[in-house]
Design a protein around this motif. Structure first.
Motif, PDB file in Angstrom:
ATOM      1  N   LEU A 271       0.831  -1.206   0.000  1.00  0.00           N
ATOM      2  CA  LEU A 271       0.000   0.000   0.000  1.00  0.00           C
ATOM      3  C   LEU A 271       0.869   1.260   0.000  1.00  0.00           C
ATOM      4  CD1 LEU A 271      -2.779   1.314   0.081  1.00  0.00           C
ATOM      5  CD2 LEU A 271      -2.746   1.097   2.587  1.00  0.00           C
ATOM      6  N   GLY A 272       1.979   1.223   0.754  1.00  0.00           N
ATOM      7  CA  GLY A 272       2.881   2.365   0.797  1.00  0.00           C
ATOM      8  C   GLY A 272       3.439   2.708  -0.581  1.00  0.00           C
ATOM      9  N   ASP A 273       3.779   1.658  -1.352  1.00  0.00           N
ATOM     10  CA  ASP A 273       4.299   1.872  -2.710  1.00  0.00           C
ATOM     11  C   ASP A 273       3.216   2.449  -3.625  1.00  0.00           C
ATOM     12  OD1 ASP A 273       6.771   0.881  -1.985  1.00  0.00           O
ATOM     13  OD2 ASP A 273       6.285  -1.180  -2.582  1.00  0.00           O
ATOM     14  N   LEU A 274       1.976   1.980  -3.419  1.00  0.00           N
ATOM     15  CA  LEU A 274       0.859   2.478  -4.230  1.00  0.00           C
ATOM     16  C   LEU A 274       0.615   3.968  -3.944  1.00  0.00           C
ATOM     17  CD1 LEU A 274      -1.365   1.609  -6.250  1.00  0.00           C
ATOM     18  CD2 LEU A 274      -2.842   1.193  -4.270  1.00  0.00           C
ATOM     19  N   ILE A 275       0.685   4.353  -2.668  1.00  0.00           N
ATOM     20  CA  ILE A 275       0.504   5.756  -2.289  1.00  0.00           C
ATOM     21  C   ILE A 275       1.623   6.597  -2.878  1.00  0.00           C
ATOM     22  CG2 ILE A 275       0.538   7.374  -0.336  1.00  0.00           C
ATOM     23  CD1 ILE A 275      -0.832   5.096   1.311  1.00  0.00           C
ATOM     24  N   LYS A 276       2.855   6.066  -2.822  1.00  0.00           N
ATOM     25  CA  LYS A 276       4.002   6.785  -3.374  1.00  0.00           C
ATOM     26  C   LYS A 276       3.826   7.013  -4.874  1.00  0.00           C
ATOM     27  CE  LYS A 276       8.177   8.461  -2.579  1.00  0.00           C
ATOM     28  NZ  LYS A 276       8.379   9.601  -1.652  1.00  0.00           N
ATOM     29  N   GLU A 277       3.326   6.010  -5.582  1.00  0.00           N
ATOM     30  CA  GLU A 277       3.095   6.137  -7.022  1.00  0.00           C
ATOM     31  C   GLU A 277       2.016   7.181  -7.305  1.00  0.00           C
ATOM     32  OE1 GLU A 277       3.812   5.742 -10.886  1.00  0.00           O
ATOM     33  OE2 GLU A 277       4.953   4.717  -9.307  1.00  0.00           O
ATOM     34  N   CYS A 278       0.985   7.186  -6.459  1.00  0.00           N
ATOM     35  CA  CYS A 278      -0.084   8.179  -6.614  1.00  0.00           C
ATOM     36  C   CYS A 278       0.472   9.588  -6.402  1.00  0.00           C
ATOM     37  CB  CYS A 278      -1.201   7.887  -5.614  1.00  0.00           C
ATOM     38  SG  CYS A 278      -2.595   9.026  -5.724  1.00  0.00           S
ATOM     39  N   GLU A 279       1.353   9.754  -5.402  1.00  0.00           N
ATOM     40  CA  GLU A 279       1.979  11.053  -5.145  1.00  0.00           C
ATOM     41  C   GLU A 279       2.776  11.524  -6.353  1.00  0.00           C
ATOM     42  OE1 GLU A 279       2.658  10.866  -0.265  1.00  0.00           O
ATOM     43  OE2 GLU A 279       4.320  10.465  -1.629  1.00  0.00           O
ATOM     44  N   LYS A 280       3.547  10.623  -6.951  1.00  0.00           N
ATOM     45  CA  LYS A 280       4.355  10.981  -8.120  1.00  0.00           C
ATOM     46  C   LYS A 280       3.479  11.433  -9.283  1.00  0.00           C
ATOM     47  CE  LYS A 280       7.780   8.184  -9.223  1.00  0.00           C
ATOM     48  NZ  LYS A 280       8.569   6.944  -9.434  1.00  0.00           N
ATOM     49  N   GLU A 281       2.386  10.708  -9.503  1.00  0.00           N
ATOM     50  CA  GLU A 281       1.479  11.066 -10.597  1.00  0.00           C
ATOM     51  C   GLU A 281       0.853  12.446 -10.365  1.00  0.00           C
ATOM     52  OE1 GLU A 281      -1.357   7.947 -10.835  1.00  0.00           O
ATOM     53  OE2 GLU A 281       0.053   6.473 -11.675  1.00  0.00           O
ATOM     54  N   GLN A 282       0.427  12.702  -9.125  1.00  0.00           N
ATOM     55  CA  GLN A 282      -0.184  13.985  -8.795  1.00  0.00           C
ATOM     56  C   GLN A 282       0.822  15.138  -8.915  1.00  0.00           C
ATOM     57  OE1 GLN A 282      -3.692  14.622  -7.235  1.00  0.00           O
ATOM     58  NE2 GLN A 282      -3.768  12.997  -8.755  1.00  0.00           N
ATOM     59  N   MET A 283       2.044  14.899  -8.446  1.00  0.00           N
ATOM     60  CA  MET A 283       3.096  15.920  -8.551  1.00  0.00           C
ATOM     61  C   MET A 283       3.382  16.228 -10.016  1.00  0.00           C
ATOM     62  SD  MET A 283       4.189  17.008  -5.528  1.00  0.00           S
ATOM     63  CE  MET A 283       5.883  17.559  -5.722  1.00  0.00           C
ATOM     64  N   GLN A 284       3.435  15.183 -10.837  1.00  0.00           N
ATOM     65  CA  GLN A 284       3.718  15.353 -12.260  1.00  0.00           C
ATOM     66  C   GLN A 284       2.609  16.152 -12.951  1.00  0.00           C
ATOM     67  OE1 GLN A 284       6.587  14.191 -13.918  1.00  0.00           O
ATOM     68  NE2 GLN A 284       5.806  15.489 -15.547  1.00  0.00           N
ATOM     69  N   ALA A 285       1.388  15.914 -12.543  1.00  0.00           N
ATOM     70  CA  ALA A 285       0.258  16.560 -13.204  1.00  0.00           C
ATOM     71  C   ALA A 285       0.009  17.984 -12.707  1.00  0.00           C
ATOM     72  CB  ALA A 285      -1.004  15.719 -12.990  1.00  0.00           C
ATOM     73  N   ILE A 286       0.285  18.244 -11.416  1.00  0.00           N
ATOM     74  CA  ILE A 286      -0.155  19.506 -10.816  1.00  0.00           C
ATOM     75  C   ILE A 286       0.999  20.427 -10.412  1.00  0.00           C
ATOM     76  CG2 ILE A 286      -1.436  20.510  -8.869  1.00  0.00           C
ATOM     77  CD1 ILE A 286      -3.164  17.933  -8.898  1.00  0.00           C
ATOM     78  N   VAL A 287       2.023  19.887  -9.766  1.00  0.00           N
ATOM     79  CA  VAL A 287       3.046  20.747  -9.157  1.00  0.00           C
ATOM     80  C   VAL A 287       4.186  21.076 -10.113  1.00  0.00           C
ATOM     81  CG1 VAL A 287       4.711  21.002  -7.267  1.00  0.00           C
ATOM     82  CG2 VAL A 287       2.498  19.916  -6.850  1.00  0.00           C
ATOM     83  N   TYR A 288       4.785  20.062 -10.727  1.00  0.00           N
ATOM     84  CA  TYR A 288       5.964  20.310 -11.567  1.00  0.00           C
ATOM     85  C   TYR A 288       5.710  21.320 -12.694  1.00  0.00           C
ATOM     86  CZ  TYR A 288       7.775  16.149  -9.166  1.00  0.00           C
ATOM     87  OH  TYR A 288       8.167  15.245  -8.226  1.00  0.00           O
ATOM     88  N   PRO A 289       4.529  21.299 -13.342  1.00  0.00           N
ATOM     89  CA  PRO A 289       4.300  22.282 -14.411  1.00  0.00           C
ATOM     90  C   PRO A 289       4.312  23.739 -13.937  1.00  0.00           C
ATOM     91  CG  PRO A 289       2.743  20.460 -14.597  1.00  0.00           C
ATOM     92  CD  PRO A 289       3.437  20.296 -13.298  1.00  0.00           C
ATOM     93  N   LEU A 290       4.216  23.957 -12.629  1.00  0.00           N
ATOM     94  CA  LEU A 290       4.232  25.322 -12.100  1.00  0.00           C
ATOM     95  C   LEU A 290       5.638  25.906 -12.023  1.00  0.00           C
ATOM     96  CD1 LEU A 290       1.759  24.884  -9.075  1.00  0.00           C
ATOM     97  CD2 LEU A 290       1.209  25.684 -11.387  1.00  0.00           C
ATOM     98  N   LEU A 291       6.650  25.048 -12.186  1.00  0.00           N
ATOM     99  CA  LEU A 291       8.029  25.448 -11.904  1.00  0.00           C
ATOM    100  C   LEU A 291       8.908  25.388 -13.149  1.00  0.00           C
ATOM    101  CD1 LEU A 291       8.408  23.401  -8.596  1.00  0.00           C
ATOM    102  CD2 LEU A 291       8.126  25.891  -8.767  1.00  0.00           C
ATOM    103  N   PRO A 292       9.976  26.199 -13.199  1.00  0.00           N
ATOM    104  CA  PRO A 292      10.942  26.086 -14.297  1.00  0.00           C
ATOM    105  C   PRO A 292      11.711  24.766 -14.184  1.00  0.00           C
ATOM    106  CG  PRO A 292      11.723  27.642 -12.655  1.00  0.00           C
ATOM    107  CD  PRO A 292      10.317  27.285 -12.271  1.00  0.00           C
TER     108      PRO A 292
END
Length: 396
Positions: A271-292
């Motif tokens: 479950l911990g790995d699944l949550i980590k994968e979900c975090e990566k997907e969310q960061m890729q979709a929402i946070v990283y595009p905000l930054l150079p």
């Protein structure tokens, strides 16, 4: 230098300090949260400023720590009052000397060099670029709070005065590249807002405790502790930088997934790995595009591989250990990071939060269980570099 238990406990004093306590507040505004948000904004401003000038990151980090410690003494003085004091050079020097006299025993517990750098920082002119960046982040993070407060106090007698004062303060910082770009680019403002939302997420939210520290406050404690751990290894500048900002941003994905407690993460295998994968997907979709791009690369390392020890050799990441970094890679050219030190700081924060909750009268057995589990884990652990974690954790 020594990692001092009393110093670490003292860092939590600002978790009790209320801000804007002359206003109707829709949420509790806590000084430790504000200082954490300020440090994240400082990082953003300094990274943007680095496009046009070199930045002394040790001054940025230590200046933020020194101003944090100073805030413990001056408490919630209104910014307008403090600004008036700053304009009187002699009075401000006398005030700073008095603050230093209050902090000196605490500072000396870290080491005489730390004391010297504290005094040198406050002797810097206000025009020093690092000091100016930290001040700009201080004003910006306070403005962020005021935008929330203003909606709860629409008829506040001093709203227009406060807003005008903030605008005047920011105008004095418009020569900074970071201020210009945040004013121009909506994406940077969204990143600042995202970081600020971590103050709404309370740790141990299912248990009654005092003080109720947020994920944002926790992140600041981990950042400052990671820096002190790295100083004790005589870490190079890039190592201090990486460890500190890994500590600061390691829980940033939780703004998207919320703070999922360890017992839940560990309840089902994988479950911990699944949550980590979900975090990566969310960061890729929402946070990283905000930054150079350069900030994306750093934040990715700080949030996806946050507890791994690594160096970069010929631009390739190589996993290593604190002992190997100390002996062979403690150099800026290797861009080293001690993930296990950051992990220790992270779990030390959890231990201290549980310890303080118990001392403040919490009857929940979960705090005793968590405290004993963490102590037992580190009592069995060998030193990380030259830090005896068993001795440090067992001191609580």
């Amino acid at each position: 230098m020594a990692i001092n238990k009393n110093f670490l406990l003292k860092l939590f004093d600002l978790a009790y300090m209320q801000r804007w306590n002359d206003k109707l507040r829709p949420i509790a505004f806590i000084e430790m949260d504000k200082q954490a948000h300020k440090f994240m904004i400082t990082y953003l401003f300094a990274k943007l400023e680095e496009k046009i000038t070199s930045i002394d990151w040790i001054t940025i980090i230590e200046g933020s720590i020194f101003e944090y410690l100073q805030r413990m003494i001056v408490t919630d003085i209104k910014p307008t009052v403090f600004d008036k004091m700053r304009q009187n050079t002699q009075k401000m020097k006398e005030f700073n000397d008095w603050i230093f006299s209050q902090l000196e025993p605490l500072l000396r517990s870290i080491g005489d060099d730390f004391v010297k750098r504290y005094q040198e920082y406050f002797a810097l002119p206000q025009t020093n670029v690092c000091k100016k960046i930290i001040h700009a982040a201080h004003i910006y993070s306070s403005m962020w709070e005021f935008h929330i407060l203003e909606k709860a106090n629409p008829d506040g007698y001093d709203n227009s005065f406060i807003k005008s004062w903030f605008e005047q303060q920011m105008e004095q910082c418009y020569d900074l590249r970071g201020i210009q770009e945040v004013a121009l680019f909506t994406s940077y403002k969204k990143f600042v807002n995202l970081c600020g939302q971590l103050r709404f997420q309370i740790r141990w939210s299912n248990l009654m405790r005092e003080p109720k520290t947020s994920v944002l406050s926790h992140s600041l404690f981990v950042a400052f502790t990671s820096y002190l751990f790295t100083l004790s290894q005589n870490g190079c500048e890039k190592r201090c930088y990486n460890n500190t900002f890994t500590g600061l941003f390691h829980d940033l994905p939780e703004v998207l997934t919320r703070d999922i407690i360890s017992p839940v993460k560990n309840s089902v295998k994988g479950l911990g790995d699944l949550i980590k994968e979900c975090e990566k997907e969310q960061m890729q979709a929402i946070v990283y595009p905000l930054l150079p791009d350069n900030l994306q690369r750093e934040i990715r390392l700080y949030t996806e591989t946050e507890f791994e020890d690594y160096i970069f050799d010929n631009k390739k990441m190589k996993l290593t250990s604190t002992a190997e970094i100390n002996s062979s890679y403690n150099n800026n050219t290797y861009n080293p990071r001690d993930g296990k030190l950051v992990k220790a700081a992270d779990e030390l924060s959890a231990l201290i939060e549980a310890d303080i909750a118990i001392k403040n009268g919490s009857i929940h057995e979960e705090f005793h269980i968590a405290k004993n589990k963490l102590k037992n884990k580190y009592i069995k652990m060998e030193k990380i570099g030259n830090i005896d974690m068993a001795e440090l954790f067992s001191s609580f």
